[in-house]
Motif scaffolding. Structure first.
Motif, mmCIF file in Angstrom:
data_model
loop_
_atom_site.group_PDB
_atom_site.id
_atom_site.type_symbol
_atom_site.label_atom_id
_atom_site.label_comp_id
_atom_site.label_asym_id
_atom_site.label_seq_id
_atom_site.Cartn_x
_atom_site.Cartn_y
_atom_site.Cartn_z
ATOM 1 N N GLN A 129 38.670 24.533 18.704
ATOM 2 C CA GLN A 129 38.811 25.936 18.368
ATOM 3 C C GLN A 129 38.552 26.826 19.585
ATOM 4 O OE1 GLN A 129 36.347 24.534 14.652
ATOM 5 N NE2 GLN A 129 36.431 26.761 14.664
ATOM 6 N N SER A 130 38.884 28.105 19.441
ATOM 7 C CA SER A 130 38.712 29.032 20.557
ATOM 8 C C SER A 130 37.248 29.180 20.945
ATOM 9 C CB SER A 130 39.294 30.402 20.193
ATOM 10 O OG SER A 130 38.670 30.930 19.040
ATOM 11 N N SER A 131 36.348 28.909 19.997
ATOM 12 C CA SER A 131 34.908 28.992 20.278
ATOM 13 C C SER A 131 34.384 27.764 21.007
ATOM 14 C CB SER A 131 34.144 29.157 18.962
ATOM 15 O OG SER A 131 34.352 28.014 18.134
ATOM 16 N N GLY A 132 35.221 26.739 21.150
ATOM 17 C CA GLY A 132 34.794 25.487 21.757
ATOM 18 C C GLY A 132 34.341 24.462 20.737
ATOM 19 N N GLU A 133 34.173 24.879 19.468
ATOM 20 C CA GLU A 133 33.742 23.965 18.424
ATOM 21 C C GLU A 133 34.904 23.102 17.944
ATOM 22 O OE1 GLU A 133 30.281 26.448 16.150
ATOM 23 O OE2 GLU A 133 32.335 27.081 15.780
ATOM 24 N N ASP A 193 29.967 34.409 16.452
ATOM 25 C CA ASP A 193 29.970 34.744 15.022
ATOM 26 C C ASP A 193 31.218 35.538 14.653
ATOM 27 O OD1 ASP A 193 27.588 33.471 14.545
ATOM 28 O OD2 ASP A 193 26.356 35.274 14.621
ATOM 29 N N TYR A 194 31.601 36.463 15.525
ATOM 30 C CA TYR A 194 32.789 37.265 15.238
ATOM 31 C C TYR A 194 34.052 36.404 15.241
ATOM 32 C CZ TYR A 194 36.428 40.796 15.643
ATOM 33 O OH TYR A 194 37.551 41.556 15.437
ATOM 34 N N ILE A 195 34.167 35.537 16.218
ATOM 35 C CA ILE A 195 35.325 34.629 16.245
ATOM 36 C C ILE A 195 35.342 33.771 14.981
ATOM 37 C CG2 ILE A 195 36.355 32.648 17.429
ATOM 38 C CD1 ILE A 195 35.292 33.815 20.060
ATOM 39 N N GLY A 196 34.170 33.232 14.617
ATOM 40 C CA GLY A 196 34.092 32.382 13.436
ATOM 41 C C GLY A 196 34.311 33.125 12.137
ATOM 42 N N THR A 200 21.042 23.755 19.238
ATOM 43 C CA THR A 200 21.911 24.436 20.208
ATOM 44 C C THR A 200 22.335 23.436 21.269
ATOM 45 O OG1 THR A 200 20.801 26.566 19.844
ATOM 46 C CG2 THR A 200 22.058 26.307 21.880
ATOM 47 N N GLY A 201 23.631 23.228 21.362
ATOM 48 C CA GLY A 201 24.147 22.234 22.301
ATOM 49 C C GLY A 201 24.003 20.812 21.813
ATOM 50 N N LYS A 258 25.834 28.440 19.889
ATOM 51 C CA LYS A 258 24.943 28.744 18.783
ATOM 52 C C LYS A 258 24.535 27.446 18.104
ATOM 53 C CE LYS A 258 28.306 29.601 15.063
ATOM 54 N NZ LYS A 258 28.764 30.605 14.081
ATOM 55 N N PRO A 259 23.446 27.444 17.345
ATOM 56 C CA PRO A 259 22.998 26.214 16.681
ATOM 57 C C PRO A 259 24.079 25.679 15.745
ATOM 58 C CG PRO A 259 21.307 27.927 16.573
ATOM 59 C CD PRO A 259 22.546 28.584 17.080
ATOM 60 N N THR A 260 24.332 24.375 15.805
ATOM 61 C CA THR A 260 25.404 23.794 15.000
ATOM 62 C C THR A 260 25.086 23.817 13.506
ATOM 63 O OG1 THR A 260 24.441 21.592 15.352
ATOM 64 C CG2 THR A 260 26.205 22.269 16.839
ATOM 65 N N SER A 261 23.842 23.986 13.130
ATOM 66 C CA SER A 261 23.478 24.018 11.713
ATOM 67 C C SER A 261 23.230 25.440 11.216
ATOM 68 C CB SER A 261 22.229 23.159 11.462
ATOM 69 O OG SER A 261 22.484 21.802 11.752
ATOM 70 N N ALA A 262 23.674 26.425 12.010
ATOM 71 C CA ALA A 262 23.525 27.818 11.605
ATOM 72 C C ALA A 262 24.687 28.220 10.718
ATOM 73 C CB ALA A 262 23.471 28.724 12.836
#
Length: 410
Positions: free
Chosen positions: A213-217, A375-378, A41-42, A361-365
């Motif tokens: 992306q809108s999630s920041g990722e 999760d909903y955005i993704g 996370t982060g 959220k964890p990047t490896s999730a």
């Protein structure tokens, strides 16, 4: 030393799935890192890559990295045995192999079905050593309508000179190689003028730009190609016949990988139930609407797992016993992606306004991490890659139901 897990078979080569399950469960208890969600996370890009490569090495040491590959290349697990692995990984909440997804599935499936001996010898061992691949299919004006792609590859002696742009290339900023579609003939019919190339991501003239992306990722990337030279020996299949090769790549994304995603979604549902208990407390026992909503989602999750189990049984049945149609993978992909949206949306509703606060959220999730807003955005991404929901419905209609193709309008 890490225990190596191998299939259990009878003298008649019949899988002993419960013995395998016991071995995998024991392996997970010893090897799945317990703190990976906190550490990821982060996480920085470098920390994400390092963790993913380390987890892949752990799986490889245990004989569990490439169960879907042929036995001579380190796999040899049947589909039903793979399902056991995925069920136990989901149960143990193991991290997903996000970084290696294209390498292990798309690249490997393509090379195993259409690659030359030299390409196989060069890349399959390298993938096992951590070589990372991305996919250069979609373009700004050629997504679902992939045959409209404009990236050009012009033959110049022993090389193709490639110019164009690709978009939505997952994790291309970390990739060593790319599965690239380019047009090698402008005179041939659209599907017959495309070639399939293997592109070294260190090639001069190549620029990769992550997309915020809108999630920041920054999961997706654009790839710009300016006079990139690719050896003709990196051609997969025949020149101008890349469309047929690409179908094998896409089939891998709609196929066995859906077993893992289905099992992880089932775990996501368990988190949803726990969220309802935490949010409503004793009121959950009397809140008829929430209980009905959870029951409806439980039915859908069970239906997805049944569809997946049937697809496995169908694939493992003798050819003469198969019902045919070729649409089961599309049915599962369509159902999973839209159920993922419904489930994560309901989780976001249960969290209320507090759940709308920006989170990490964890990047490896996976796509169902329990961070419901993200999760909903993704989840909306999943109705697009591997063929949009509209494309899946066309495949189901034409290959599964035998309906006529839509007439081509000009």
């Amino acid at each position: 030393m890490t225990q190596i897990v191998t299939p259990h078979r009878s003298a008649d080569d019949i899988p002993d799935l419960e013995a395998l399950r016991a071995d995998v469960r024991a392996w997970c208890e010893l090897n799945v890192p317990t703190d990976w969600r906190e550490s990821q996370t982060g996480a920085t890009a470098e920390q994400f890559v390092e963790f993913q490569q380390r987890w892949f090495s752990t799986l490889r040491a245990g004989g569990l990295a490439v169960p879907h590959w042929p036995a001579e290349h380190g796999g040899g697990f049947t589909l039903s045995e793979q399902a056991v692995l995925f069920e136990e990984f989901a149960r143990a909440e193991a991290p997903r192999l996000v970084l290696q997804f294209i390498s292990l599935h798309h690249a490997a499936a393509t090379l195993l079905t259409a690659g030359t001996d030299k390409q196989l010898a060069e890349h399959l061992p390298a993938i096992l050593d951590g070589e990372v691949w991305c996919q250069g299919f979609s373009e700004p004006e050629a997504g679902s309508d992939l045959v409209s792609l404009r990236t050009r590859a012009v033959r110049d002696g022993d090389h193709y000179v490639v110019n164009g742009q690709k978009i939505w290339a997952s994790l291309a900023m970390h990739a060593d190689w790319c599965l690239l579609l380019a047009r090698t003939s402008v005179d041939a019919p659209a599907r017959k003028g495309i070639s399939y190339l293997l592109m070294d991501m260190k090639s001069p003239g190549l620029t990769v730009r992550p997309i915020k992306q809108s999630s920041g990722e920054e999961h997706f990337c654009e790839i710009f190609l300016s006079d990139v030279r690719i050896p003709v020996s990196n051609l997969v299949g025949e020149e101008n016949q890349g469309w047929q090769v690409a179908q094998r790549t896409l089939t891998s994304e709609r196929g066995a990988t859906m077993v893992e995603l289905s099992e992880r979604l089932a775990v996501g549902y368990d988190w949803l139930v726990e969220l309802a208990r935490t949010t409503l407390g004793d009121d959950l026992a009397t809140d008829t609407r929430v209980r009905q909503d959870l029951a409806a989602l439980a039915t859908e999750v069970s239906g997805l797992r049944i569809l997946t189990a049937r697809a496995i049984a169908e694939a493992e049945a003798p050819v003469t016993a198969r019902s045919g149609g070729g649409a089961s993978a599309s049915v599962i992909k369509l159902y999973y992606s839209e159920l993922l949206q419904r489930l994560t949306h309901y989780g976001m509703q249960l969290t209320g306004l507090d759940g709308q606060v920006a989170d990490e959220k964890p990047t490896s999730a996976g796509w169902e991490s329990g961070h419901w807003l993200l999760d909903y955005i993704g989840s909306w991404e999943w109705t697009i890659p591997g063929g949009t929901s509209e494309i899946q419905r066309n495949i189901i209609a034409e290959r599964g139901l035998g309906l006529p193709r839509e007439p081509v309008t000009t």
